[in-house]
Write a protein that holds these residues in place. Structure first.
Motif, PDB file in Angstrom:
ATOM      1  N   GLN A  15       1.554   0.100  14.246  1.00  0.00           N
ATOM      2  CA  GLN A  15       0.764  -0.609  13.725  1.00  0.00           C
ATOM      3  C   GLN A  15       1.609  -1.236  12.336  1.00  0.00           C
ATOM      4  O   GLN A  15       1.286  -2.104  11.640  1.00  0.00           O
ATOM      5  CB  GLN A  15      -0.200  -0.454  12.707  1.00  0.00           C
ATOM      6  CG  GLN A  15      -1.351  -0.265  14.169  1.00  0.00           C
ATOM      7  CD  GLN A  15      -1.671  -0.859  15.221  1.00  0.00           C
ATOM      8  OE1 GLN A  15      -1.888  -2.306  15.078  1.00  0.00           O
ATOM      9  NE2 GLN A  15      -1.201  -0.871  16.157  1.00  0.00           N
ATOM     10  N   LEU A  16       2.834  -0.646  11.852  1.00  0.00           N
ATOM     11  CA  LEU A  16       3.744  -0.830  11.188  1.00  0.00           C
ATOM     12  C   LEU A  16       4.551  -1.536  10.425  1.00  0.00           C
ATOM     13  O   LEU A  16       4.276  -2.331   9.645  1.00  0.00           O
ATOM     14  CB  LEU A  16       5.397   0.994  10.686  1.00  0.00           C
ATOM     15  CG  LEU A  16       5.184   2.137  10.586  1.00  0.00           C
ATOM     16  CD1 LEU A  16       5.750   2.696  10.627  1.00  0.00           C
ATOM     17  CD2 LEU A  16       4.176   1.972   9.206  1.00  0.00           C
ATOM     18  N   SER A  17       4.724  -2.630  11.383  1.00  0.00           N
ATOM     19  CA  SER A  17       5.258  -3.790  11.998  1.00  0.00           C
ATOM     20  C   SER A  17       4.307  -5.113  12.162  1.00  0.00           C
ATOM     21  O   SER A  17       4.746  -6.008  11.246  1.00  0.00           O
ATOM     22  CB  SER A  17       5.824  -4.393  13.600  1.00  0.00           C
ATOM     23  OG  SER A  17       5.152  -3.913  13.643  1.00  0.00           O
ATOM     24  N   LYS A  18       2.976  -4.356  11.344  1.00  0.00           N
ATOM     25  CA  LYS A  18       2.143  -5.474  11.178  1.00  0.00           C
ATOM     26  C   LYS A  18       0.408  -5.206  10.025  1.00  0.00           C
ATOM     27  O   LYS A  18      -0.076  -4.533  10.252  1.00  0.00           O
ATOM     28  CB  LYS A  18       0.892  -5.846  12.710  1.00  0.00           C
ATOM     29  CG  LYS A  18       1.893  -5.773  13.781  1.00  0.00           C
ATOM     30  CD  LYS A  18       0.880  -5.693  14.708  1.00  0.00           C
ATOM     31  CE  LYS A  18       0.882  -4.686  15.608  1.00  0.00           C
ATOM     32  NZ  LYS A  18      -0.024  -3.926  17.119  1.00  0.00           N
ATOM     33  N   PRO A  19       1.394  -4.915   8.841  1.00  0.00           N
ATOM     34  CA  PRO A  19       0.705  -4.520   7.843  1.00  0.00           C
ATOM     35  C   PRO A  19      -1.023  -5.137   7.250  1.00  0.00           C
ATOM     36  O   PRO A  19      -1.160  -4.808   6.440  1.00  0.00           O
ATOM     37  CB  PRO A  19       1.806  -4.902   6.180  1.00  0.00           C
ATOM     38  CG  PRO A  19       2.810  -5.987   7.310  1.00  0.00           C
ATOM     39  CD  PRO A  19       2.660  -6.231   8.403  1.00  0.00           C
ATOM     40  N   ASP A  20      -1.329  -6.703   8.409  1.00  0.00           N
ATOM     41  CA  ASP A  20      -1.924  -6.806   8.229  1.00  0.00           C
ATOM     42  C   ASP A  20      -3.487  -6.005   8.800  1.00  0.00           C
ATOM     43  O   ASP A  20      -4.200  -6.948   8.595  1.00  0.00           O
ATOM     44  CB  ASP A  20      -1.983  -8.481   7.893  1.00  0.00           C
ATOM     45  CG  ASP A  20      -1.416  -8.814   6.931  1.00  0.00           C
ATOM     46  OD1 ASP A  20      -1.104  -8.896   5.818  1.00  0.00           O
ATOM     47  OD2 ASP A  20      -0.684 -10.297   6.458  1.00  0.00           O
ATOM     48  N   VAL A  21      -3.182  -5.737   9.557  1.00  0.00           N
ATOM     49  CA  VAL A  21      -4.295  -5.073  10.545  1.00  0.00           C
ATOM     50  C   VAL A  21      -5.091  -3.937   9.192  1.00  0.00           C
ATOM     51  O   VAL A  21      -4.239  -3.078   9.464  1.00  0.00           O
ATOM     52  CB  VAL A  21      -3.416  -4.404  11.619  1.00  0.00           C
ATOM     53  CG1 VAL A  21      -4.161  -3.863  12.379  1.00  0.00           C
ATOM     54  CG2 VAL A  21      -2.938  -5.368  12.242  1.00  0.00           C
ATOM     55  N   ILE A  22      -5.794  -4.323   9.970  1.00  0.00           N
ATOM     56  CA  ILE A  22      -6.300  -3.037   8.692  1.00  0.00           C
ATOM     57  C   ILE A  22      -7.642  -1.772   9.930  1.00  0.00           C
ATOM     58  O   ILE A  22      -7.807  -2.408  11.213  1.00  0.00           O
ATOM     59  CB  ILE A  22      -8.248  -3.797   8.112  1.00  0.00           C
ATOM     60  CG1 ILE A  22      -8.027  -5.116   7.495  1.00  0.00           C
ATOM     61  CG2 ILE A  22      -9.098  -2.819   7.679  1.00  0.00           C
ATOM     62  CD1 ILE A  22      -7.298  -4.195   6.173  1.00  0.00           C
ATOM     63  N   GLY A  50       2.514   7.969   1.105  1.00  0.00           N
ATOM     64  CA  GLY A  50       3.291   7.088   1.297  1.00  0.00           C
ATOM     65  C   GLY A  50       3.076   5.854   2.317  1.00  0.00           C
ATOM     66  O   GLY A  50       4.253   5.065   2.575  1.00  0.00           O
ATOM     67  N   ILE A  51       2.180   5.682   3.874  1.00  0.00           N
ATOM     68  CA  ILE A  51       2.215   5.076   4.898  1.00  0.00           C
ATOM     69  C   ILE A  51       1.384   3.986   5.347  1.00  0.00           C
ATOM     70  O   ILE A  51       1.670   3.165   4.875  1.00  0.00           O
ATOM     71  CB  ILE A  51       2.477   5.966   6.107  1.00  0.00           C
ATOM     72  CG1 ILE A  51       3.789   6.817   5.877  1.00  0.00           C
ATOM     73  CG2 ILE A  51       2.212   5.927   7.328  1.00  0.00           C
ATOM     74  CD1 ILE A  51       3.811   8.007   6.434  1.00  0.00           C
ATOM     75  N   LEU A  52       0.164   4.719   4.419  1.00  0.00           N
ATOM     76  CA  LEU A  52      -1.072   3.894   3.897  1.00  0.00           C
ATOM     77  C   LEU A  52      -1.138   3.557   2.819  1.00  0.00           C
ATOM     78  O   LEU A  52      -1.011   4.492   1.900  1.00  0.00           O
ATOM     79  CB  LEU A  52      -2.163   4.514   4.742  1.00  0.00           C
ATOM     80  CG  LEU A  52      -2.322   4.533   6.521  1.00  0.00           C
ATOM     81  CD1 LEU A  52      -2.909   5.975   7.184  1.00  0.00           C
ATOM     82  CD2 LEU A  52      -1.808   3.494   7.330  1.00  0.00           C
ATOM     83  N   GLU A  53      -1.926   2.942   2.988  1.00  0.00           N
ATOM     84  CA  GLU A  53      -2.827   2.631   1.509  1.00  0.00           C
ATOM     85  C   GLU A  53      -4.594   2.125   1.534  1.00  0.00           C
ATOM     86  O   GLU A  53      -5.154   1.873   2.894  1.00  0.00           O
ATOM     87  CB  GLU A  53      -1.962   0.959   0.400  1.00  0.00           C
ATOM     88  CG  GLU A  53      -2.330  -0.213   1.152  1.00  0.00           C
ATOM     89  CD  GLU A  53      -2.111  -1.294   0.663  1.00  0.00           C
ATOM     90  OE1 GLU A  53      -2.050  -1.506  -0.541  1.00  0.00           O
ATOM     91  OE2 GLU A  53      -1.394  -2.186   0.811  1.00  0.00           O
ATOM     92  N   ARG A  54      -4.802   2.822   1.216  1.00  0.00           N
ATOM     93  CA  ARG A  54      -7.128   2.772   0.987  1.00  0.00           C
ATOM     94  C   ARG A  54      -6.738   1.489   0.564  1.00  0.00           C
ATOM     95  O   ARG A  54      -7.192   0.986  -0.338  1.00  0.00           O
ATOM     96  CB  ARG A  54      -7.503   4.021   0.890  1.00  0.00           C
ATOM     97  CG  ARG A  54      -9.471   3.365   1.656  1.00  0.00           C
ATOM     98  CD  ARG A  54      -9.150   5.344   1.305  1.00  0.00           C
ATOM     99  NE  ARG A  54      -9.128   5.772  -0.228  1.00  0.00           N
ATOM    100  CZ  ARG A  54      -9.781   5.331  -1.118  1.00  0.00           C
ATOM    101  NH1 ARG A  54     -11.684   5.183  -1.124  1.00  0.00           N
ATOM    102  NH2 ARG A  54      -9.826   5.718  -2.545  1.00  0.00           N
ATOM    103  N   LEU A  55      -8.716   0.648   1.877  1.00  0.00           N
ATOM    104  CA  LEU A  55      -9.173  -0.485   1.051  1.00  0.00           C
ATOM    105  C   LEU A  55     -10.300  -0.299   0.800  1.00  0.00           C
ATOM    106  O   LEU A  55     -11.135  -0.649   1.890  1.00  0.00           O
ATOM    107  CB  LEU A  55      -8.278  -1.634   1.564  1.00  0.00           C
ATOM    108  CG  LEU A  55      -7.487  -2.148   1.853  1.00  0.00           C
ATOM    109  CD1 LEU A  55      -7.105  -2.945   3.340  1.00  0.00           C
ATOM    110  CD2 LEU A  55      -6.448  -2.578   1.327  1.00  0.00           C
ATOM    111  N   PRO A  56     -10.674   0.337  -0.559  1.00  0.00           N
ATOM    112  CA  PRO A  56     -12.137   0.634  -1.123  1.00  0.00           C
ATOM    113  C   PRO A  56     -13.070  -0.368   0.175  1.00  0.00           C
ATOM    114  O   PRO A  56     -12.706  -1.383   0.515  1.00  0.00           O
ATOM    115  CB  PRO A  56     -12.526   0.384  -2.061  1.00  0.00           C
ATOM    116  CG  PRO A  56     -10.861   0.107  -1.974  1.00  0.00           C
ATOM    117  CD  PRO A  56      -9.822   0.133  -2.002  1.00  0.00           C
ATOM    118  N   GLN A  57     -14.054   0.066   1.080  1.00  0.00           N
ATOM    119  CA  GLN A  57     -15.024  -0.539   1.834  1.00  0.00           C
ATOM    120  C   GLN A  57     -14.337  -1.392   3.089  1.00  0.00           C
ATOM    121  O   GLN A  57     -15.235  -1.974   3.625  1.00  0.00           O
ATOM    122  CB  GLN A  57     -15.843  -1.363   0.586  1.00  0.00           C
ATOM    123  CG  GLN A  57     -16.071  -0.777  -0.149  1.00  0.00           C
ATOM    124  CD  GLN A  57     -17.331  -0.237  -0.014  1.00  0.00           C
ATOM    125  OE1 GLN A  57     -18.235  -0.364   1.044  1.00  0.00           O
ATOM    126  NE2 GLN A  57     -17.354   1.303  -0.814  1.00  0.00           N
TER     127      GLN A  57
END
Length: 197
Positions: A15-22, A50-57
């Protein structure tokens, strides 16, 4: 559990090339038939790397490295791998040399089959094995981060794969003979073109 972890990580790397995918814990748990707690542990470790960032909720998304300057990537890669191979010339044992030789054979087979995706994966395993032979945790960690993020955005074709295999063979021949000057020359030719150090 290690194989399952690796499969989940590979799914996320895809999914790295699709950074907007949740990415959600629930969906990944269902896909791999895992408990959410196990998935959470994997996602948190990848966040720490450093590969992912958490988006609360909402879940997680891949950190976008697509805009990273390629000159910077190649310069840091070259410096990291150069130092790792310099150390590995002394530290590598027979097992390291056998592993590298087997990876060269595997790359040759994938090239014959025109399977450039598998070739690229084994290509990265070859470089990872070279770095691991250094026994230097810092260099191994830096290289692992780069290979999990920015290197995965590269693509191979027949010309690139043929050139890469030729360079890998040359690096290996000098490396197994513990000839640092010639190994360095081959490494610079393979990775250092266009890098100004």
């Amino acid at each position: 559990m290690d194989d399952i972890r690796k499969n989940v990580q590979e799914h996320i790397y895809s999914q790295l090339s699709k950074p907007d995918v949740i990415l959600s814990e629930r969906e990944i748990a269902q896909k791999f038939d895992l408990k959410r707690g196990n998935v959470r542990e994997i996602l948190l470790s990848m966040e720490g790397e450093g590969i992912l960032e958490r988006l609360p909720q909402r879940g997680y998304r891949c950190i976008n490295y697509q805009d990273t300057d390629q000159q910077a990537v190649w310069t840091i890669r070259y410096a990291t791998e150069h130092e790792a191979v310099r150390r590995a010339i002394e530290a590598a044992d027979r097992e390291d040399l056998v592993r590298l030789a087997l990876l060269l054979e595997e790359m040759e087979q994938h090239l014959k089959e025109h399977d450039y995706n598998k070739f690229a994966m084994v290509d990265m395993e070859f470089h990872t094995a070279l770095v691991a032979a250094s026994r230097d945790n810092f260099l191994i960690r830096v290289f692992a981060f780069m290979s999990a993020t920015v290197f995965r955005l590269n693509r191979n074709d027949e010309t690139k794969a043929t050139e890469a295999l030729k360079s890998h063979r040359e690096i290996y021949e000098h490396f197994k003979n513990r000839d640092w000057p010639e190994t360095e020359k081959a490494l610079r030719f393979h990775l250092g073109r266009g890098v100004s150090l």
